[in-house]
Design an enzyme around this catalytic site. Sequence first.
Site, PDB file in Angstrom:
ATOM      1  N   CYS A   1     -36.128  -2.256  -5.513  1.00 39.91           N
ATOM      2  CA  CYS A   1     -36.838  -2.544  -6.754  1.00 39.91           C
ATOM      3  C   CYS A   1     -37.572  -3.874  -6.602  1.00 39.91           C
ATOM      4  O   CYS A   1     -37.029  -4.840  -6.075  1.00 39.91           O
ATOM      5  CB  CYS A   1     -35.866  -2.533  -7.931  1.00 39.91           C
ATOM      6  SG  CYS A   1     -35.626  -4.084  -8.778  1.00 39.91           S
ATOM      7  N   GLU A   2     -38.820  -3.870  -7.014  1.00 44.66           N
ATOM      8  CA  GLU A   2     -39.644  -5.057  -6.789  1.00 44.66           C
ATOM      9  C   GLU A   2     -39.288  -6.199  -7.741  1.00 44.66           C
ATOM     10  O   GLU A   2     -39.717  -7.323  -7.540  1.00 44.66           O
ATOM     11  CB  GLU A   2     -41.127  -4.705  -6.918  1.00 44.66           C
ATOM     12  CG  GLU A   2     -41.580  -4.352  -8.320  1.00 44.66           C
ATOM     13  CD  GLU A   2     -43.069  -3.994  -8.366  1.00 44.66           C
ATOM     14  OE1 GLU A   2     -43.644  -3.712  -7.307  1.00 44.66           O
ATOM     15  OE2 GLU A   2     -43.634  -4.011  -9.473  1.00 44.66           O
ATOM     16  N   HIS A   3     -38.527  -5.906  -8.776  1.00 39.64           N
ATOM     17  CA  HIS A   3     -38.180  -6.969  -9.726  1.00 39.64           C
ATOM     18  C   HIS A   3     -36.988  -7.791  -9.269  1.00 39.64           C
ATOM     19  O   HIS A   3     -36.874  -8.956  -9.606  1.00 39.64           O
ATOM     20  CB  HIS A   3     -37.862  -6.365 -11.097  1.00 39.64           C
ATOM     21  CG  HIS A   3     -38.982  -5.557 -11.657  1.00 39.64           C
ATOM     22  ND1 HIS A   3     -38.837  -4.238 -12.037  1.00 39.64           N
ATOM     23  CD2 HIS A   3     -40.276  -5.870 -11.874  1.00 39.64           C
ATOM     24  CE1 HIS A   3     -39.994  -3.786 -12.477  1.00 39.64           C
ATOM     25  NE2 HIS A   3     -40.881  -4.743 -12.393  1.00 39.64           N
ATOM     26  N   HIS A   4     -36.061  -7.154  -8.542  1.00 39.40           N
ATOM     27  CA  HIS A   4     -34.832  -7.854  -8.143  1.00 39.40           C
ATOM     28  C   HIS A   4     -34.564  -7.809  -6.646  1.00 39.40           C
ATOM     29  O   HIS A   4     -33.585  -8.389  -6.182  1.00 39.40           O
ATOM     30  CB  HIS A   4     -33.621  -7.245  -8.871  1.00 39.40           C
ATOM     31  CG  HIS A   4     -33.719  -7.304 -10.366  1.00 39.40           C
ATOM     32  ND1 HIS A   4     -34.227  -6.275 -11.133  1.00 39.40           N
ATOM     33  CD2 HIS A   4     -33.378  -8.286 -11.234  1.00 39.40           C
ATOM     34  CE1 HIS A   4     -34.192  -6.616 -12.415  1.00 39.40           C
ATOM     35  NE2 HIS A   4     -33.674  -7.823 -12.518  1.00 39.40           N
TER      36      HIS A   4
ATOM     37  N   GLN B   1     -39.801   2.855  -9.638  1.00 33.97           N
ATOM     38  CA  GLN B   1     -39.599   4.289  -9.419  1.00 33.97           C
ATOM     39  C   GLN B   1     -40.798   5.134  -9.872  1.00 33.97           C
ATOM     40  O   GLN B   1     -41.148   6.118  -9.232  1.00 33.97           O
ATOM     41  CB  GLN B   1     -38.323   4.724 -10.147  1.00 33.97           C
ATOM     42  CG  GLN B   1     -37.894   6.147  -9.785  1.00 33.97           C
ATOM     43  CD  GLN B   1     -36.606   6.539 -10.474  1.00 33.97           C
ATOM     44  OE1 GLN B   1     -35.756   5.701 -10.737  1.00 33.97           O
ATOM     45  NE2 GLN B   1     -36.449   7.816 -10.764  1.00 33.97           N
TER      46      GLN B   1
ATOM     47  N   HIS C   1     -30.085   2.650  -9.952  1.00 38.49           N
ATOM     48  CA  HIS C   1     -30.640   1.315  -9.706  1.00 38.49           C
ATOM     49  C   HIS C   1     -29.525   0.281  -9.659  1.00 38.49           C
ATOM     50  O   HIS C   1     -28.902  -0.011 -10.677  1.00 38.49           O
ATOM     51  CB  HIS C   1     -31.642   0.954 -10.811  1.00 38.49           C
ATOM     52  CG  HIS C   1     -32.894   1.764 -10.750  1.00 38.49           C
ATOM     53  ND1 HIS C   1     -34.112   1.215 -10.441  1.00 38.49           N
ATOM     54  CD2 HIS C   1     -33.099   3.087 -10.918  1.00 38.49           C
ATOM     55  CE1 HIS C   1     -35.028   2.171 -10.432  1.00 38.49           C
ATOM     56  NE2 HIS C   1     -34.446   3.309 -10.730  1.00 38.49           N
TER      57      HIS C   1
ATOM     58  N   CYS D   1     -29.764  -2.810  -9.360  1.00 41.48           N
ATOM     59  CA  CYS D   1     -30.065  -4.026 -10.139  1.00 41.48           C
ATOM     60  C   CYS D   1     -29.545  -3.893 -11.560  1.00 41.48           C
ATOM     61  O   CYS D   1     -29.313  -4.888 -12.231  1.00 41.48           O
ATOM     62  CB  CYS D   1     -31.554  -4.334 -10.125  1.00 41.48           C
ATOM     63  SG  CYS D   1     -32.586  -3.091 -10.905  1.00 41.48           S
TER      64      CYS D   1
HETATM   65 ZN    ZN Z   1     -34.629  -4.186 -10.660  1.00 40.39          ZN
END
Ligand code: ZN
Length: 200
Positions: free
Chosen positions: A72-75, A113, A141, A143
């Site tokens: 995931c690009e956020h975490h 996703q 996920h 995260c």
């Molecule tokens: Zn994430």
Amino acid sequence: MMQDLIRQLLAELGEDPSREGLVDTPKRVEKAYKFLTSGYDADIDRVLNNALFTVDYSEMVIVKDIDFYSLCEHHLLPFFGKCHVAYIPSTRVIGLSKIPRLVDVFARRLQVQERLTNQIADTIRDKVAPLGVAVVMEATHLCMSMRGVEKQNSFAVTSAMHGAFRDKARTRMEFLELIKLRSAVPGVREPAGYACVGDD
Ligand SMILES: [Zn+2]
């Protein structure tokens, strides 16, 4: 360079990067990240090279339960699960073994996703020019689940449908029946809660 950054990160986390168990960690982490993001270097046309065949066949082709792992690009934490792909050939088919390869090319990048799902569907639409293509992805996920954020949101289902799968309810239902999802497909039965939207 990346190894220096990993050493710095370990120190920031309160670790001693020079202790025995961590000495080679920067090297291993770099290698792991390079592999997990190797999709950026992949050339789609090379991946599909020699795997497109002209046919006189227009029944639905399904490849289901393709395992995938992405970040995931956020975490920068993993999300992973199953990908199901279907398409209805017009004049060409793609070698079946190439579809999991295509999934890997896009999964091995920093992703969300929804975009991952769309990229797989769009690529098949653009390269194979089928009468329709459908991609459904179900993923957990980490995260969300590891951080203890709203447990039910750690699992998400996303879909992308083009052509006959978008226009014909019967075609779509046939596909969904064949893949027998664990939960509903967004936009088809009910809206999904998106797993990681990067709020925190
Ligand atoms: Zn994430």
